[in-house]
Design a protein around this motif. Sequence first.
Motif, short mmCIF file in Angstrom:
data_model
loop_
_atom_site.label_atom_id
_atom_site.label_comp_id
_atom_site.label_asym_id
_atom_site.label_seq_id
_atom_site.Cartn_x
_atom_site.Cartn_y
_atom_site.Cartn_z
N ALA A 57 9.76 3.67 15.25
CA ALA A 57 9.26 2.47 16.06
C ALA A 57 8.23 2.98 17.21
O ALA A 57 7.17 2.19 17.28
CB ALA A 57 10.52 1.70 16.89
N ALA A 58 8.30 4.22 17.72
CA ALA A 58 7.29 4.50 18.67
C ALA A 58 6.21 4.88 18.02
O ALA A 58 4.94 4.97 18.36
CB ALA A 58 7.99 5.56 19.51
N ALA A 59 6.13 5.63 16.69
CA ALA A 59 5.21 6.01 15.76
C ALA A 59 4.38 4.73 15.53
O ALA A 59 2.99 5.04 15.51
CB ALA A 59 5.78 6.87 14.74
N LEU A 60 4.86 3.66 15.20
CA LEU A 60 4.15 2.47 14.40
C LEU A 60 3.35 2.17 15.82
O LEU A 60 2.16 1.92 15.68
CB LEU A 60 5.12 1.63 14.02
CG LEU A 60 4.47 0.28 13.70
CD1 LEU A 60 3.50 0.24 12.67
CD2 LEU A 60 5.63 -0.79 13.42
N LEU A 61 4.08 1.85 17.06
CA LEU A 61 3.45 1.53 18.14
C LEU A 61 2.18 2.29 18.54
O LEU A 61 1.27 1.65 19.07
CB LEU A 61 4.37 1.37 19.39
CG LEU A 61 4.03 0.64 20.44
CD1 LEU A 61 4.14 -1.00 20.10
CD2 LEU A 61 4.91 0.60 21.61
N LEU A 62 2.32 3.47 18.51
CA LEU A 62 1.30 4.56 18.77
C LEU A 62 0.11 4.74 17.73
O LEU A 62 -0.92 5.02 17.87
CB LEU A 62 1.82 5.66 19.14
CG LEU A 62 2.61 5.82 20.43
CD1 LEU A 62 3.54 7.53 20.49
CD2 LEU A 62 1.82 5.77 21.76
N SER A 179 7.74 -10.83 19.95
CA SER A 179 8.17 -9.58 19.07
C SER A 179 9.20 -10.28 18.08
O SER A 179 9.60 -11.41 18.49
CB SER A 179 8.61 -8.32 19.57
OG SER A 179 9.76 -8.56 20.52
N PHE A 180 9.48 -9.67 16.93
CA PHE A 180 10.57 -10.12 16.11
C PHE A 180 11.49 -9.11 15.30
O PHE A 180 10.99 -7.87 15.52
CB PHE A 180 10.15 -11.13 14.80
CG PHE A 180 9.12 -10.26 13.93
CD1 PHE A 180 9.85 -9.83 12.81
CD2 PHE A 180 7.85 -9.82 14.09
CE1 PHE A 180 9.26 -9.22 11.89
CE2 PHE A 180 7.23 -9.32 13.30
CZ PHE A 180 7.77 -8.84 11.84
N SER A 181 12.49 -9.31 14.96
CA SER A 181 13.49 -8.25 14.11
C SER A 181 14.00 -8.92 12.86
O SER A 181 14.32 -10.19 12.84
CB SER A 181 14.49 -7.84 14.82
OG SER A 181 14.07 -6.94 16.05
N LEU A 210 13.42 2.35 8.03
CA LEU A 210 13.23 0.95 7.75
C LEU A 210 13.37 0.19 8.95
O LEU A 210 12.79 -0.77 9.31
CB LEU A 210 13.97 0.50 6.56
CG LEU A 210 13.97 0.93 5.12
CD1 LEU A 210 14.81 0.51 4.12
CD2 LEU A 210 12.31 0.80 4.86
N ARG A 211 14.33 0.59 9.76
CA ARG A 211 14.89 -0.21 10.96
C ARG A 211 13.54 0.01 12.25
O ARG A 211 13.37 -0.58 12.85
CB ARG A 211 16.35 0.31 11.58
CG ARG A 211 16.59 -0.40 12.93
CD ARG A 211 18.02 0.01 13.17
NE ARG A 211 18.54 -0.72 14.15
CZ ARG A 211 18.35 -0.54 15.24
NH1 ARG A 211 17.43 0.47 15.97
NH2 ARG A 211 18.93 -1.54 16.35
N GLY A 216 12.12 -5.01 16.69
CA GLY A 216 11.31 -5.40 17.80
C GLY A 216 9.95 -5.24 17.79
O GLY A 216 9.29 -4.64 18.32
N VAL A 217 9.53 -5.53 16.24
CA VAL A 217 8.04 -5.35 15.95
C VAL A 217 7.34 -6.68 16.62
O VAL A 217 7.44 -7.76 16.42
CB VAL A 217 8.01 -5.30 14.56
CG1 VAL A 217 6.40 -5.14 14.03
CG2 VAL A 217 8.85 -4.21 14.01
N GLY A 218 6.14 -6.06 17.29
CA GLY A 218 5.10 -7.28 17.91
C GLY A 218 4.71 -7.84 16.69
O GLY A 218 4.18 -7.39 15.87
N VAL A 219 4.28 -9.32 16.88
CA VAL A 219 3.73 -10.06 15.83
C VAL A 219 2.31 -9.40 15.89
O VAL A 219 1.73 -9.38 14.92
CB VAL A 219 3.71 -11.73 16.23
CG1 VAL A 219 2.77 -12.32 15.47
CG2 VAL A 219 5.00 -12.03 16.55
#
Length: 423
Positions: A57-62, A179-181, A210-211, A216-219
């Motif tokens: 999740a942090a990797a995607l955000l960064l 954000s959404f899950s 996958l999780r 908690g992924v931002g739109v």
Amino acid sequence: MSTAIAPAAGRGALTDRLLGGNRSRRLLVLAVGLLLVFSVVRVVSGEEALTSSSTFAAALLLAVPLALVALGGLFSERAGVVNIGLEGMMILGTWGAGFAGYQWGWAGALVGGAVCGALGGLLHAVATVTFGVDHVVSGVAINILAAGVVRFLSELLYTDNEAGGGVTQSPPLSSRPPSFSLPVLSSGPDLLGDLESRHWFLLSDLAGLLRGLTNGVGVLTLLAVLMIPAAYLLLWRTAFGLRLRSCGENPAAADSLGVPVYRMKYIAVVISGALAGLGGVFLVFIANIYREGQTGGRGFIGLAALIFGNWRPGGLAAGAGLFGFADALQLRSRTAVVALLLLVALLLAAVAVWQAMRRKVVPAVLAAAFGVAALVGFLTIERLPEGIVFFTPHLITLLVLSLASQRLRPPKADGLVYRRGEH
């Protein structure tokens, strides 16, 4: 005989089309192989953070800011304008997001960051396209100028601000993006989280991946990810994209066919600045505030991701994901970074075998030697110094560029000053 073979050939071609062709299958096999290697490294090293959902999740955000900056560089360089000023445009984007965000919320931050970045791109276009300034000189000047401009604006607007700003930072954003899950899988029963917590070989690692990408992924993060295939369709499947790319390959020929070369270059560089500014916006979203020095050289890493990706959307996305993962891992665990040495050793061993099968002795020997060195480092090092851990994404940048430099193919007219009638 011919009638018997034709249906079979037709079925094979149909299967290739349905499966996306040999290239898609190779990419799928490569992805599965990488996940398998990660799982092996996680089990051997005992570093659960290596494939945890929080790390992904942090990797995607960064990775999103890096991908946006790299996309900006893609538009500019495909039009023939080298954009070293991506870092400066990203800095302008962070300040614009901070200024507009605390007044009008996250939507205002998006607009403010994109506009400020686009202004930086416009300045670069005026210098390089209109006045013929060397592209590298103009880009470096914008990087230096942007840092000074945002400090001046902060001193002017934030020093006596009652909302809590200061010389080096803005007031907090007045709202955060939604954000959404995914229901059931990543929230509620959270089936993926339950599978991840069991720490099973491969299955738990896949669940963590996958999780991390669906919880908690931002739109806006999702929209930024979708911009990568959208950029491919725009640049490679439309007349506008063909004209833009022709300006980076042979502007004289494009001009002779009626393409407005100067206008296309301006459009491309302004889009480049806006995308770099959006990359800065996402950094502000992460911290919920603008801070001086917030980019931390990510504009240059985004440029490196573009080069690693060979000036293609899919390649730059892979590069941004690699650098984002390295950045996320060093934030999550200092000891997990040591496990990367084992990962590097396994990957270099595979490279050595592949080069040996191609009968390329020198590359195979070099890959094997570096692989052995990485394995020795994994077995002997317990904890890396903090400075090296913090510098891990930059080290990976240098390593990847050195390995990818022999297969690069930039646009032919990239970085050349074009003047009508001189070519």
